[in-house]
Motif scaffolding. Structure first.
Motif, PDB file in Angstrom:
ATOM      1  N   PRO A   1       0.815  -1.217   0.000  1.00 33.16           N
ATOM      2  CA  PRO A   1       0.000   0.000   0.000  1.00 33.16           C
ATOM      3  C   PRO A   1       0.852   1.273   0.000  1.00 33.16           C
ATOM      4  O   PRO A   1       1.742   1.430   0.826  1.00 33.16           O
ATOM      5  CB  PRO A   1      -0.809  -0.098   1.305  1.00 33.16           C
ATOM      6  CG  PRO A   1      -0.785  -1.549   1.661  1.00 33.16           C
ATOM      7  CD  PRO A   1       0.514  -2.092   1.138  1.00 33.16           C
ATOM      8  N   GLY A   2       0.595   2.117  -0.972  1.00 34.59           N
ATOM      9  CA  GLY A   2       1.270   3.401  -1.033  1.00 34.59           C
ATOM     10  C   GLY A   2       2.552   3.420  -1.844  1.00 34.59           C
ATOM     11  O   GLY A   2       3.094   4.487  -2.104  1.00 34.59           O
ATOM     12  N   CYS A   3       3.060   2.255  -2.249  1.00 32.71           N
ATOM     13  CA  CYS A   3       4.273   2.219  -3.071  1.00 32.71           C
ATOM     14  C   CYS A   3       3.861   2.338  -4.533  1.00 32.71           C
ATOM     15  O   CYS A   3       3.248   1.442  -5.090  1.00 32.71           O
ATOM     16  CB  CYS A   3       5.061   0.928  -2.851  1.00 32.71           C
ATOM     17  SG  CYS A   3       6.590   0.870  -3.807  1.00 32.71           S
ATOM     18  N   GLU A   4       4.198   3.462  -5.144  1.00 35.54           N
ATOM     19  CA  GLU A   4       3.831   3.713  -6.532  1.00 35.54           C
ATOM     20  C   GLU A   4       4.977   3.432  -7.493  1.00 35.54           C
ATOM     21  O   GLU A   4       4.744   3.133  -8.656  1.00 35.54           O
ATOM     22  CB  GLU A   4       3.348   5.152  -6.670  1.00 35.54           C
ATOM     23  CG  GLU A   4       2.104   5.408  -5.824  1.00 35.54           C
ATOM     24  CD  GLU A   4       1.582   6.816  -5.955  1.00 35.54           C
ATOM     25  OE1 GLU A   4       1.886   7.495  -6.963  1.00 35.54           O
ATOM     26  OE2 GLU A   4       0.867   7.254  -5.040  1.00 35.54           O
TER      27      GLU A   4
ATOM     28  N   ALA B   1       3.352   5.942   4.210  1.00 33.14           N
ATOM     29  CA  ALA B   1       3.490   4.701   3.438  1.00 33.14           C
ATOM     30  C   ALA B   1       4.955   4.291   3.341  1.00 33.14           C
ATOM     31  O   ALA B   1       5.292   3.106   3.482  1.00 33.14           O
ATOM     32  CB  ALA B   1       2.887   4.873   2.042  1.00 33.14           C
TER      33      ALA B   1
ATOM     34  N   TRP C   1       6.086   7.406  -3.343  1.00 33.51           N
ATOM     35  CA  TRP C   1       5.170   6.891  -2.318  1.00 33.51           C
ATOM     36  C   TRP C   1       3.949   7.797  -2.226  1.00 33.51           C
ATOM     37  O   TRP C   1       4.052   9.007  -2.463  1.00 33.51           O
ATOM     38  CB  TRP C   1       5.877   6.857  -0.959  1.00 33.51           C
ATOM     39  CG  TRP C   1       7.040   5.934  -0.934  1.00 33.51           C
ATOM     40  CD1 TRP C   1       8.352   6.231  -1.233  1.00 33.51           C
ATOM     41  CD2 TRP C   1       7.015   4.542  -0.652  1.00 33.51           C
ATOM     42  NE1 TRP C   1       9.127   5.115  -1.132  1.00 33.51           N
ATOM     43  CE2 TRP C   1       8.334   4.056  -0.773  1.00 33.51           C
ATOM     44  CE3 TRP C   1       6.002   3.646  -0.296  1.00 33.51           C
ATOM     45  CZ2 TRP C   1       8.663   2.721  -0.557  1.00 33.51           C
ATOM     46  CZ3 TRP C   1       6.339   2.316  -0.073  1.00 33.51           C
ATOM     47  CH2 TRP C   1       7.649   1.868  -0.205  1.00 33.51           C
TER      48      TRP C   1
END
Length: 112
Positions: free
Chosen positions: A38-41, A66, A61
């Protein structure tokens, strides 16, 4: 950073002489463990073509929380390298530049 909004990090690490590929491989394994976190782009690992003991990581992020959660989370794969494993391969401390993602291609097209 105030903990709100997208954040980016540009990391540069210099491996001990001759260990650049080992460091790059370890960081790619770390990246695989972040897939779907979650939150790692974006967590992109690159090895410098002209200085193979230099490895760079580009991160995006959702927010600082995150990024911190990822550091604190147990590895999804128990055989994945730990932070200490990665640090043991380095010739010195990693260099970090904090950035604000503004736009471009990839990472959910950063300029939302």
């Amino acid at each position: 950073m105030d903990g709100t909004g997208r954040i980016g990090r540009l990391m540069m690490m210099r491996a001990q002489p001759g260990r650049g590929s080992e460091l790059a491989d370890a960081l790619v394994r770390v990246a695989e463990g972040l897939r779907g976190f979650p939150g790692c782009e974006l967590y992109l690992v690159s090895q410098d073509r002209s200085a193979p003991d230099t490895v760079r990581v580009t991160e995006v992020w959702a927010d600082e929380a995150a990024a911190q959660a990822a550091l604190a989370a147990p590895a999804a794969d128990s055989t994945a390298p730990s932070v200490n494993d990665v640090l043991a391969m380095l010739a010195g401390p990693p260099e970090r530049v904090d950035v604000v993602p503004l736009g471009g291609v990839g990472a959910g097209d950063a300029g939302r």
